[in-house]
Design a protein around this motif. Structure first.
Motif, mmCIF file in Angstrom:
data_model
loop_
_atom_site.group_PDB
_atom_site.id
_atom_site.type_symbol
_atom_site.label_atom_id
_atom_site.label_comp_id
_atom_site.label_asym_id
_atom_site.label_seq_id
_atom_site.Cartn_x
_atom_site.Cartn_y
_atom_site.Cartn_z
ATOM 1 N N LEU A 109 0.836 -1.195 0.000
ATOM 2 C CA LEU A 109 0.000 0.000 0.000
ATOM 3 C C LEU A 109 0.874 1.248 0.000
ATOM 4 O O LEU A 109 1.739 1.404 0.864
ATOM 5 C CB LEU A 109 -0.903 -0.013 1.229
ATOM 6 N N VAL A 110 0.644 2.138 -0.976
ATOM 7 C CA VAL A 110 1.465 3.340 -1.129
ATOM 8 C C VAL A 110 0.565 4.557 -1.363
ATOM 9 O O VAL A 110 -0.439 4.472 -2.064
ATOM 10 C CB VAL A 110 2.448 3.208 -2.317
ATOM 11 N N MET A 111 0.958 5.680 -0.769
ATOM 12 C CA MET A 111 0.296 6.953 -1.029
ATOM 13 C C MET A 111 1.340 7.946 -1.558
ATOM 14 O O MET A 111 2.432 8.053 -0.999
ATOM 15 C CB MET A 111 -0.335 7.518 0.248
ATOM 16 N N ALA A 112 1.014 8.619 -2.655
ATOM 17 C CA ALA A 112 1.935 9.589 -3.239
ATOM 18 C C ALA A 112 1.144 10.631 -4.016
ATOM 19 O O ALA A 112 -0.027 10.434 -4.344
ATOM 20 C CB ALA A 112 2.945 8.898 -4.154
ATOM 21 N N SER A 113 1.794 11.751 -4.298
ATOM 22 C CA SER A 113 1.155 12.839 -5.040
ATOM 23 C C SER A 113 0.971 12.465 -6.496
ATOM 24 O O SER A 113 1.890 11.954 -7.135
ATOM 25 C CB SER A 113 2.007 14.103 -4.950
ATOM 26 N N VAL A 114 -0.229 12.723 -7.006
ATOM 27 C CA VAL A 114 -0.467 12.613 -8.451
ATOM 28 C C VAL A 114 -1.648 13.512 -8.790
ATOM 29 O O VAL A 114 -2.680 13.488 -8.136
ATOM 30 C CB VAL A 114 -0.733 11.145 -8.880
ATOM 31 N N ASN A 115 -1.450 14.351 -9.783
ATOM 32 C CA ASN A 115 -2.483 15.300 -10.204
ATOM 33 C C ASN A 115 -2.176 15.762 -11.623
ATOM 34 O O ASN A 115 -1.065 15.556 -12.135
ATOM 35 C CB ASN A 115 -2.555 16.493 -9.246
ATOM 36 N N ALA A 116 -3.157 16.374 -12.258
ATOM 37 C CA ALA A 116 -3.048 16.735 -13.677
ATOM 38 C C ALA A 116 -1.932 17.734 -13.960
ATOM 39 O O ALA A 116 -1.384 17.755 -15.067
ATOM 40 C CB ALA A 116 -4.380 17.298 -14.165
ATOM 41 N N SER A 117 -1.576 18.559 -12.981
ATOM 42 C CA SER A 117 -0.551 19.582 -13.226
ATOM 43 C C SER A 117 0.859 19.122 -12.861
ATOM 44 O O SER A 117 1.835 19.844 -13.092
ATOM 45 C CB SER A 117 -0.883 20.858 -12.437
ATOM 46 N N GLY A 118 0.988 17.936 -12.265
ATOM 47 C CA GLY A 118 2.309 17.452 -11.866
ATOM 48 C C GLY A 118 2.842 18.085 -10.604
ATOM 49 O O GLY A 118 4.025 17.945 -10.283
ATOM 50 N N PHE A 119 1.989 18.729 -9.833
ATOM 51 C CA PHE A 119 2.375 19.400 -8.590
ATOM 52 C C PHE A 119 2.851 18.374 -7.562
ATOM 53 O O PHE A 119 2.140 17.438 -7.228
ATOM 54 C CB PHE A 119 1.169 20.179 -8.055
ATOM 55 N N LEU A 128 -6.322 23.165 -9.059
ATOM 56 C CA LEU A 128 -7.251 22.491 -9.961
ATOM 57 C C LEU A 128 -8.652 22.478 -9.363
ATOM 58 O O LEU A 128 -8.817 22.325 -8.159
ATOM 59 C CB LEU A 128 -6.800 21.043 -10.201
ATOM 60 N N ASN A 129 -9.659 22.616 -10.217
ATOM 61 C CA ASN A 129 -11.017 22.446 -9.711
ATOM 62 C C ASN A 129 -11.331 20.956 -9.646
ATOM 63 O O ASN A 129 -10.738 20.148 -10.372
ATOM 64 C CB ASN A 129 -12.035 23.204 -10.571
ATOM 65 N N PRO A 130 -12.251 20.538 -8.771
ATOM 66 C CA PRO A 130 -12.509 19.105 -8.570
ATOM 67 C C PRO A 130 -12.890 18.352 -9.837
ATOM 68 O O PRO A 130 -12.455 17.215 -10.026
ATOM 69 C CB PRO A 130 -13.639 19.097 -7.543
ATOM 70 N N GLU A 131 -13.679 18.959 -10.717
ATOM 71 C CA GLU A 131 -14.084 18.249 -11.921
ATOM 72 C C GLU A 131 -12.889 17.914 -12.795
ATOM 73 O O GLU A 131 -12.723 16.781 -13.260
ATOM 74 C CB GLU A 131 -15.110 19.064 -12.715
ATOM 75 N N MET A 132 -12.019 18.892 -13.014
ATOM 76 C CA MET A 132 -10.817 18.670 -13.825
ATOM 77 C C MET A 132 -9.902 17.646 -13.160
ATOM 78 O O MET A 132 -9.371 16.734 -13.812
ATOM 79 C CB MET A 132 -10.059 19.989 -14.014
ATOM 80 N N ALA A 133 -9.743 17.786 -11.840
ATOM 81 C CA ALA A 133 -8.808 16.924 -11.118
ATOM 82 C C ALA A 133 -9.231 15.462 -11.170
ATOM 83 O O ALA A 133 -8.419 14.577 -11.481
ATOM 84 C CB ALA A 133 -8.698 17.387 -9.668
#
Length: 225
Positions: free
Chosen positions: A144-154, A185-190
């Motif tokens: 089990l792993v948690m890490a950052s991932v989002n459309a902008s690469g932040f 990011l807005n929730p819909e886009m994210a």
């Protein structure tokens, strides 16, 4: 609050250990021994005696593995009796171990959480690609792993493209964090973006207002199955 409220009794919580800021600040103010004693005030007498006995042996023998187990036992006292889904190791320690090429402390954490406490052990990391490379080489699976991932690469390291390849490969249970890119990011886009990726079934997101909760949860339910 959870213990004293019947309406919350079914809530599942996912602790993150240790609380790094508290440990750094209070260990500087009081020293590690006094900090451990303060945490242990929440334990029963039998729990205190057991922890002190095991901890004393590990310190005398300079047994790092046992000292890690002692730290887990002390820090997890806060959550005794609650419904725990998994316990995560803070990314500062996960990535420090990986940076020093020391997988054994991570193995000790995982084994102790799963065998003694009886819940899943999770790891937070700032670089899921690096984490996968190193633990896969040790024969790990179904972790089990948690890490950052989002459309902008932040906060996604070393890059969004490389991180997504690691996430979409089989053999890992993954939870996405920093999903709104710090509010950029807005929730819909994210969540439309995350919903299109393989193996992203769970997310962590901060919400402070009722309207934010309604909007965000609706978008999560819409795009992520």
């Amino acid at each position: 609050i959870i213990r004293n409220n019947k309406e919350l009794s079914d809530m599942t919580i996912y602790p993150l250990l240790p609380y790094i800021r508290k440990f750094v600040q209070k260990s500087n103010e009081k020293g590690m021994l006094n900090l451990a004693l303060e945490i242990m005030n929440k334990a029963t007498l039998s729990q205190k005696l057991s922890i002190m006995l095991e901890g004393g042996k590990s310190i005398l023998k300079k047994d790092i593995s046992q000292m890690i187990k002692l730290a887990i036992d002390v820090e997890s006292l806060t959550f005794k009796g609650l419904n725990i889904g998994a316990i995560f190791l803070h990314d500062a320690l996960t990535d420090l171990a990986l940076g020093l090429d020391l997988i054994s402390p991570l193995e000790t954490f995982r084994n102790h959480i799963e065998k003694k406490i009886g819940v899943s052990a999770g790891f937070i990391t700032k670089n899921v690609h690096n984490f996968r490379n190193k633990v896969d080489a040790k024969g790990w699976n179904d972790y089990l792993v948690m890490a950052s991932v989002n459309a902008s690469g932040f906060f996604v390291n070393p890059s969004l493209e490389v991180a997504l390849k690691a996430i979409e490969s089989p053999g890992m249970n993954f939870i996405a964090m920093s999903t709104l890119a710090g509010g950029a990011l807005n929730p819909e886009m994210a969540y439309q973006f995350l919903g299109e990726k393989k193996n992203i079934k769970s997310v962590v997101v901060g919400m402070s207002k009722k309207e934010h909760i309604l909007e965000t949860v609706n978008m999560i339910n819409k795009f992520i199955n």
